[in-house]
Design an enzyme around this catalytic site. Structure first.
Site, PDB file in Angstrom:
ATOM      1  CD  GLU A 154      -5.214  -9.774  -9.982  1.00  0.00           C
ATOM      2  OE1 GLU A 154      -6.070 -10.319  -9.249  1.00  0.00           O
ATOM      3  OE2 GLU A 154      -4.150  -9.294  -9.545  1.00  0.00           O
ATOM      4  CG  ASP A 165      -9.149 -12.258  -8.340  1.00  0.00           C
ATOM      5  OD1 ASP A 165     -10.319 -12.589  -8.062  1.00  0.00           O
ATOM      6  OD2 ASP A 165      -8.331 -11.885  -7.488  1.00  0.00           O
ATOM      7  CG  HIS A 223     -10.839 -11.416  -2.597  1.00  0.00           C
ATOM      8  ND1 HIS A 223      -9.497 -11.653  -2.764  1.00  0.00           N
ATOM      9  CD2 HIS A 223     -11.211 -10.654  -3.661  1.00  0.00           C
ATOM     10  CE1 HIS A 223      -9.066 -11.056  -3.865  1.00  0.00           C
ATOM     11  NE2 HIS A 223     -10.096 -10.428  -4.413  1.00  0.00           N
ATOM     12  CD  GLU A 234      -4.975 -12.514  -4.601  1.00  0.00           C
ATOM     13  OE1 GLU A 234      -3.917 -11.955  -4.901  1.00  0.00           O
ATOM     14  OE2 GLU A 234      -6.071 -12.251  -5.163  1.00  0.00           O
ATOM     15  NE  ARG A 244      -3.682  -2.421   2.316  1.00  0.00           N
ATOM     16  CZ  ARG A 244      -4.696  -2.720   1.513  1.00  0.00           C
ATOM     17  NH1 ARG A 244      -5.075  -1.862   0.593  1.00  0.00           N
ATOM     18  NH2 ARG A 244      -5.338  -3.874   1.618  1.00  0.00           N
ATOM     19  CG  ASP A 258     -11.329  -6.954  -5.578  1.00  0.00           C
ATOM     20  OD1 ASP A 258     -11.575  -8.156  -5.378  1.00  0.00           O
ATOM     21  OD2 ASP A 258     -10.165  -6.491  -5.618  1.00  0.00           O
ATOM     22  CG  HIS A 277     -10.386  -9.091  -9.634  1.00  0.00           C
ATOM     23  ND1 HIS A 277      -9.104  -8.708  -9.931  1.00  0.00           N
ATOM     24  CD2 HIS A 277     -10.534  -8.855  -8.301  1.00  0.00           C
ATOM     25  CE1 HIS A 277      -8.501  -8.256  -8.845  1.00  0.00           C
ATOM     26  NE2 HIS A 277      -9.354  -8.350  -7.832  1.00  0.00           N
ATOM     27  CG  HIS A 282      -4.324  -4.881  -9.650  1.00  0.00           C
ATOM     28  ND1 HIS A 282      -4.650  -4.326  -8.432  1.00  0.00           N
ATOM     29  CD2 HIS A 282      -4.385  -6.225  -9.460  1.00  0.00           C
ATOM     30  CE1 HIS A 282      -4.916  -5.281  -7.554  1.00  0.00           C
ATOM     31  NE2 HIS A 282      -4.754  -6.443  -8.157  1.00  0.00           N
ATOM     32  CG  HIS A 329      -0.252  -8.970  -6.219  1.00  0.00           C
ATOM     33  ND1 HIS A 329      -0.410  -7.627  -6.491  1.00  0.00           N
ATOM     34  CD2 HIS A 329      -1.437  -9.564  -6.552  1.00  0.00           C
ATOM     35  CE1 HIS A 329      -1.630  -7.415  -6.957  1.00  0.00           C
ATOM     36  NE2 HIS A 329      -2.271  -8.580  -6.998  1.00  0.00           N
ATOM     37  CG  HIS A 349      -5.057 -14.152  -7.948  1.00  0.00           C
ATOM     38  ND1 HIS A 349      -4.842 -12.788  -8.062  1.00  0.00           N
ATOM     39  CD2 HIS A 349      -3.822 -14.700  -7.789  1.00  0.00           C
ATOM     40  CE1 HIS A 349      -3.549 -12.543  -7.982  1.00  0.00           C
ATOM     41  NE2 HIS A 349      -2.913 -13.681  -7.813  1.00  0.00           N
ATOM     42  CE1 TYR A 369      -3.587  -5.705  -3.476  1.00  0.00           C
ATOM     43  CE2 TYR A 369      -3.102  -4.706  -1.340  1.00  0.00           C
ATOM     44  CZ  TYR A 369      -3.406  -5.826  -2.110  1.00  0.00           C
ATOM     45  OH  TYR A 369      -3.529  -7.054  -1.510  1.00  0.00           O
TER      46      TYR A 369
END
Length: 290
Positions: free
Chosen positions: A152, A186, A237, A267, A50, A235, A189, A115, A75, A222, A78
């Site tokens: 992604e 994903d 999860h 995730e 982040r 989004d 997503h 992303h 990954h 994912h 974000y």
């Protein structure tokens, strides 16, 4: 015209694992967490997910992760958005991607997930042109022994450049179908973007479309259930089988020829017990295909 699917089902050795917590060190903490949740493949962050700060690894930790029998994926943070009209965000995004790719070489990662981003306030056309001009050179820099960049698609919020499987067509075309530009899909997503994976035939329709648009480019899945309904653009999860996609859809995913041999990483919410339960459920679904 794309090649037909092979008639065989996936091998039951399709690897199933998750994004691992790395408290105590990238390898020391990460590999312990992987063992605790019975992961066969791992995904990690190599910097603050982040923030923009880029940190070097510790050689001993890098070596331990590189020499582990578990395949590794990275990954990116974000905040990364190569489609942003903000020059500072663009510069920092490219720096983060280059950093992750370099760290990928150091830890022996197979892929770096990024992303696909948003146009924010500029036009879609301008954002895609920007991605062509700035991300394509990054792909050319990847060494032969380096990780692929895995695109992604997002959950379909406003101005997202790639959400549905169909959106991957123009995105990959923007990158001139570069051989190091591949795909991470994903499930949460995709569901949020409008692929109804819970409906009869929904998984097959999505995976057939992916095979038609980007054959051979899927390198990572994912596996995440969803708290919100199909087409919500949200989004959020959920644990496998506890959300609105449902466990059966993940069995169908594992059984689709386009997913044969493609690693799955969860995730999902929670910590050790919840993550282990999700992985064990996916393994049971996998083993039922044998």
């Amino acid at each position: 015209m794309t090649a037909p699917f092979p008639p065989s089902r996936p091998s039951p050795t399709t690897l199933i694992g998750g994004h691992v917590l790395v408290a105590g060190g990238l390898a020391t903490g990460g590999l312990k967490y992987a063992a605790d949740i019975e992961a066969e493949v791992v995904q990690v962050f190599v910097t603050n997910p982040r923030g923009w700060a880029l940190t070097d690894g510790k050689p001993s930790e890098d070596t331990a992760l590189r020499e582990s029998p578990l395949p590794v994926f990275i990954h990116t943070p974000y905040l990364v958005n190569v489609g942003s009209p903000n020059a500072e965000v663009l510069e920092k995004s490219l720096g983060s991607i280059r950093h992750a790719l370099r760290r990928g070489v150091e830890v022996g990662a197979l892929g770096v997930v990024v992303h696909t981003g948003s146009s924010v306030t500029q036009s879609r056309e301008d954002a895609l042109r920007q991605i062509h001009d700035h991300l394509l050179p990054v792909l050319d820099e990847i060494p032969d022994d380096g990780p692929d960049l895995l695109l992604e698609p997002m959950a379909g919020q406003a101005n997202m450049l790639c959400a549905t499987v169909q959106d991957l067509g123009p995105y990959l075309e923007t990158l001139e179908f570069h051989p190091r530009a591949n795909v991470c899909l994903d499930t949460c997503h995709a569901f949020a973007a409008g692929h109804d994976l819970a409906a009869p035939g929904g998984v097959k329709a999505m995976m057939d479309a992916l095979h038609a648009i980007a054959p051979g480019r899927l390198k990572l899945l994912h596996a995440n259930d969803s708290k919100d309904p199909c087409g919500s653009g949200r989004d959020r999860h959920e644990n496998i089988g506890a959300g609105l996609i449902g466990a059966a859809a993940f069995g169908e995913l594992l059984g689709h020829p386009a997913a044969a041999g493609i690693p799955l990483c969860i995730e999902t919410p929670g910590k050790v017990e919840g993550h282990r339960n999700d992985i064990l459920l996916l393994k049971r679904l996998r083993d039922e295909l044998a």
